[in-house]
Design an enzyme around this catalytic site. Structure first.
Site, PDB file in Angstrom:
ATOM      1  N   ASP A   2     -15.678   8.707 -21.059  1.00 31.40           N
ATOM      2  CA  ASP A   2     -16.411   7.564 -21.609  1.00 31.40           C
ATOM      3  C   ASP A   2     -16.480   6.508 -20.511  1.00 31.40           C
ATOM      4  OD1 ASP A   2     -17.099   5.148 -23.159  1.00 31.40           O
ATOM      5  OD2 ASP A   2     -16.710   6.394 -24.904  1.00 31.40           O
ATOM      6  N   ASP A  30     -18.824   8.238 -16.141  1.00 31.86           N
ATOM      7  CA  ASP A  30     -20.149   8.385 -16.731  1.00 31.86           C
ATOM      8  C   ASP A  30     -20.497   9.874 -16.856  1.00 31.86           C
ATOM      9  OD1 ASP A  30     -22.658   6.221 -16.917  1.00 31.86           O
ATOM     10  OD2 ASP A  30     -23.225   8.346 -16.840  1.00 31.86           O
ATOM     11  N   ALA A  39     -24.161   8.389 -25.391  1.00 32.35           N
ATOM     12  CA  ALA A  39     -25.616   8.179 -25.351  1.00 32.35           C
ATOM     13  C   ALA A  39     -25.931   6.700 -25.349  1.00 32.35           C
ATOM     14  CB  ALA A  39     -26.273   8.826 -26.574  1.00 32.35           C
ATOM     15  N   TYR A  43     -35.908   6.246 -28.493  1.00 31.00           N
ATOM     16  CA  TYR A  43     -34.616   6.841 -28.856  1.00 31.00           C
ATOM     17  C   TYR A  43     -34.843   8.193 -29.554  1.00 31.00           C
ATOM     18  CZ  TYR A  43     -30.196   7.326 -31.474  1.00 31.00           C
ATOM     19  OH  TYR A  43     -29.024   7.789 -32.035  1.00 31.00           O
ATOM     20  N   LYS A  70     -33.733  11.965 -28.203  1.00 29.91           N
ATOM     21  CA  LYS A  70     -32.878  12.880 -28.978  1.00 29.91           C
ATOM     22  C   LYS A  70     -33.614  14.201 -29.240  1.00 29.91           C
ATOM     23  CE  LYS A  70     -28.992  10.600 -29.746  1.00 29.91           C
ATOM     24  NZ  LYS A  70     -27.711  11.084 -29.262  1.00 29.91           N
TER      25      LYS A  70
HETATM   26  N1  LIG Z   1     -23.619   5.674 -35.531  1.00 33.46           N
HETATM   27  C1  LIG Z   1     -24.716   6.186 -36.092  1.00 33.46           C
HETATM   28  O1  LIG Z   1     -25.140   5.732 -37.169  1.00 33.46           O
HETATM   29  C2  LIG Z   1     -25.443   7.338 -35.425  1.00 33.46           C
HETATM   30  C3  LIG Z   1     -26.551   7.894 -36.103  1.00 33.46           C
HETATM   31  C4  LIG Z   1     -27.230   8.944 -35.498  1.00 33.46           C
HETATM   32  C5  LIG Z   1     -26.815   9.444 -34.275  1.00 33.46           C
HETATM   33  N2  LIG Z   1     -25.744   8.881 -33.650  1.00 33.46           N
HETATM   34  C6  LIG Z   1     -25.341   9.419 -32.345  1.00 33.46           C
HETATM   35  O2  LIG Z   1     -23.941   9.683 -32.350  1.00 33.46           O
HETATM   36  C7  LIG Z   1     -23.407   9.446 -31.041  1.00 33.46           C
HETATM   37  C8  LIG Z   1     -22.216   8.508 -31.123  1.00 33.46           C
HETATM   38  O3  LIG Z   1     -22.631   7.286 -31.706  1.00 33.46           O
HETATM   39  P1  LIG Z   1     -21.632   6.065 -31.967  1.00 33.46           P
HETATM   40  O4  LIG Z   1     -22.133   5.373 -33.174  1.00 33.46           O
HETATM   41  O5  LIG Z   1     -20.240   6.489 -31.891  1.00 33.46           O
HETATM   42  O6  LIG Z   1     -21.996   5.152 -30.719  1.00 33.46           O
HETATM   43  P2  LIG Z   1     -21.039   4.235 -29.816  1.00 33.46           P
HETATM   44  O7  LIG Z   1     -21.920   3.396 -29.001  1.00 33.46           O
HETATM   45  O8  LIG Z   1     -20.005   3.587 -30.670  1.00 33.46           O
HETATM   46  O9  LIG Z   1     -20.313   5.322 -28.904  1.00 33.46           O
HETATM   47  C9  LIG Z   1     -20.910   5.871 -27.770  1.00 33.46           C
HETATM   48  C10 LIG Z   1     -19.853   5.927 -26.695  1.00 33.46           C
HETATM   49  O10 LIG Z   1     -20.421   6.533 -25.547  1.00 33.46           O
HETATM   50  C11 LIG Z   1     -20.082   5.766 -24.405  1.00 33.46           C
HETATM   51  N3  LIG Z   1     -21.166   5.977 -23.434  1.00 33.46           N
HETATM   52  C12 LIG Z   1     -22.447   5.573 -23.519  1.00 33.46           C
HETATM   53  N4  LIG Z   1     -23.148   5.999 -22.463  1.00 33.46           N
HETATM   54  C13 LIG Z   1     -22.285   6.709 -21.696  1.00 33.46           C
HETATM   55  C14 LIG Z   1     -22.420   7.411 -20.470  1.00 33.46           C
HETATM   56  N5  LIG Z   1     -23.585   7.458 -19.827  1.00 33.46           N
HETATM   57  N6  LIG Z   1     -21.337   8.026 -19.954  1.00 33.46           N
HETATM   58  C15 LIG Z   1     -20.140   7.973 -20.600  1.00 33.46           C
HETATM   59  N7  LIG Z   1     -19.965   7.325 -21.760  1.00 33.46           N
HETATM   60  C16 LIG Z   1     -21.021   6.706 -22.302  1.00 33.46           C
HETATM   61  C17 LIG Z   1     -19.947   4.335 -24.884  1.00 33.46           C
HETATM   62  O11 LIG Z   1     -19.091   3.565 -24.068  1.00 33.46           O
HETATM   63  C18 LIG Z   1     -19.344   4.554 -26.286  1.00 33.46           C
HETATM   64  O12 LIG Z   1     -17.931   4.565 -26.229  1.00 33.46           O
HETATM   65  C19 LIG Z   1     -24.565   8.919 -30.210  1.00 33.46           C
HETATM   66  O13 LIG Z   1     -25.108   9.980 -29.460  1.00 33.46           O
HETATM   67  C20 LIG Z   1     -25.565   8.425 -31.227  1.00 33.46           C
HETATM   68  O14 LIG Z   1     -26.886   8.469 -30.723  1.00 33.46           O
HETATM   69  C21 LIG Z   1     -25.044   7.838 -34.205  1.00 33.46           C
END
Ligand SMILES: NC(=O)c1ccc[n+]([C@@H]2O[C@H](COP(=O)([O-])OP(=O)(O)OC[C@H]3O[C@@H](n4cnc5c(N)ncnc54)[C@H](O)[C@@H]3O)[C@@H](O)[C@H]2O)c1
Length: 331
Positions: A35, A73, A95, A160, A164
């Site tokens: 992360d 990253d 993401a 977005y 995806k």
């Molecule tokens: N939360 C929702 O409602 C939801 C809905 C649909 C899809 N998603 C997908 O689920 C996944 C997780 O979502 P979340 O809600 O936990 O988001 P979040 O932002 O809380 O967690 C994402 C994590 O990824 C890390 N990150 C981002 N870009 C990075 C990179 N390039 N390299 C390394 N680390 C990186 C961030 O620091 C963060 O800790 C995502 O792919 C999101 O698109 C989430």
């Protein structure tokens, strides 16, 4: 035998809850997190037992239980090449997660959500990863107007959703070409404890109303969403981690129920008015351009194939989420 699981974005809202759920049942997992902390902090997770901060390029050598965190990253190929060795399952969560930021910076969205995913797939092929689980979203569907299932037409209406969906196409191609077991999970709106870093509607309204700020519902508020509680979502991911048969499948993961934004805001406002001993104020604002009117998931495929189903009612889930924000913010 210890199973090695790599979670990209494992410090985020879903990632840290997944780790909590994976480690609280005395399972035999070695969890590796990559992360970059762009949208998270270590503080929530560092009190988990057997948590180690790894200094790249140090490797996790033995298959020993524990949680091993690398700050880095997902574009860092060298780091990935080190941590991907001997990984059984990759759960790809990292993401660019917001619609707004994808619109503001579409090329960054493309790099982080598409290019980085393709690189991960390439390395997964090279290092013979057994399973690749991907966090997709209902955003791949766009403005369908009906209950969504895995065969609904995909017409994303923002960058977005496009990123995806593109990642989904690559994942399916790698499944066909190289026989990597892949699972695509299309999450609906996920909510729950651990979401202090998020600004989608539930955490945003809770944070604001607790401070006695006014919240705004766009338009008439009759637009619907499907809110799935975090522990229910994590149990779906864990079913996929444990299931060795599924491959090349896409699943809708949600509550299966639609809730209007107006109704949701009333549930939150009622509870917070009691806590604050002051009426929580919700007002209407102009509707947003491109706001999807109806969005909820048919979860029958996940029920049948994964033997999974969500168990948490919206009222219970909202209460637990508000408790998280009012108490110690511990997940
Ligand atoms: N939360 C929702 O409602 C939801 C809905 C649909 C899809 N998603 C997908 O689920 C996944 C997780 O979502 P979340 O809600 O936990 O988001 P979040 O932002 O809380 O967690 C994402 C994590 O990824 C890390 N990150 C981002 N870009 C990075 C990179 N390039 N390299 C390394 N680390 C990186 C961030 O620091 C963060 O800790 C995502 O792919 C999101 O698109 C989430």
């Amino acid at each position: 035998m210890v199973k090695r699981i790599l979670i990209t974005g494992g410090m985020g809202f879903i990632g840290k809850n997944l780790i909590k759920n994976l480690t609280n049942k005395n399972n035999n997992y070695q969890i590796i997190i990559i992360d970059n902390l762009s949208n998270s902090k270590i503080s929530d997770i560092k009190n988990f037992s057997n948590f180690y901060i790894m200094k790249y390029p140090k490797r996790v050598i033995k298959k020993k239980k524990g949680i091993y965190f690398y700050k880095g990253d997902i574009e860092n190929k060298k780091l990935l090449s080190i941590v991907l060795k001997n990984v059984d399952t990759l759960v790809h969560l990292a993401a660019n997660t917001g619609v707004e930021i994808s619109i503001l910076n579409p090329t960054k969205d493309l790099k982080k959500n598409i290019l980085a995913t393709v690189q991960l797939l390439e390395l997964s092929r090279k290092y013979k990863i057994k399973k690749f689980i991907f966090s997709s979203s209902n955003a791949v569907i766009g403005n369908y107007g009906k209950k969504i299932d895995e065969n609904s037409p995909t017409k994303p209406v923002n960058q977005y959703g496009v990123s995806k969906l593109s990642a989904e196409f690559y994942i399916n191609a790698y499944n066909k070409l190289y026989n990597i077991k892949t699972v695509i999970l299309r999450f609906s709106n996920v909510y729950g404890p651990g979401s202090s870093n998020k600004n989608n509607i539930i955490p945003l309204f809770i944070k604001k109303l607790l401070k006695n700020d006014i919240c705004f519902v766009h338009g008439d508020g009759l637009q619907t969403r499907d809110f799935v509680y975090i522990d229910d979502l994590c149990s779906a991911i864990i079913k996929c981690i444990k299931n060795n048969k599924i491959s090349g499948k896409t699943f809708q993961i949600g509550s299966g129920k639609q809730t209007t934004i107006l109704n949701l805001s009333k549930i939150i406002a009622k509870r917070i008015s009691k806590i604050n001993n002051f009426p929580a104020i919700i007002k209407h604002a102009k509707s947003r351009k491109g706001d999807v009117r109806v969005n909820y998931s048919n979860i029958n495929r996940a029920k049948e194939i994964l033997s999974w189903q969500p168990n948490t009612s919206l009222h219970t889930g909202i209460n637990k989420t508000i408790n998280y924000f009012t108490n110690e913010k511990k997940i």
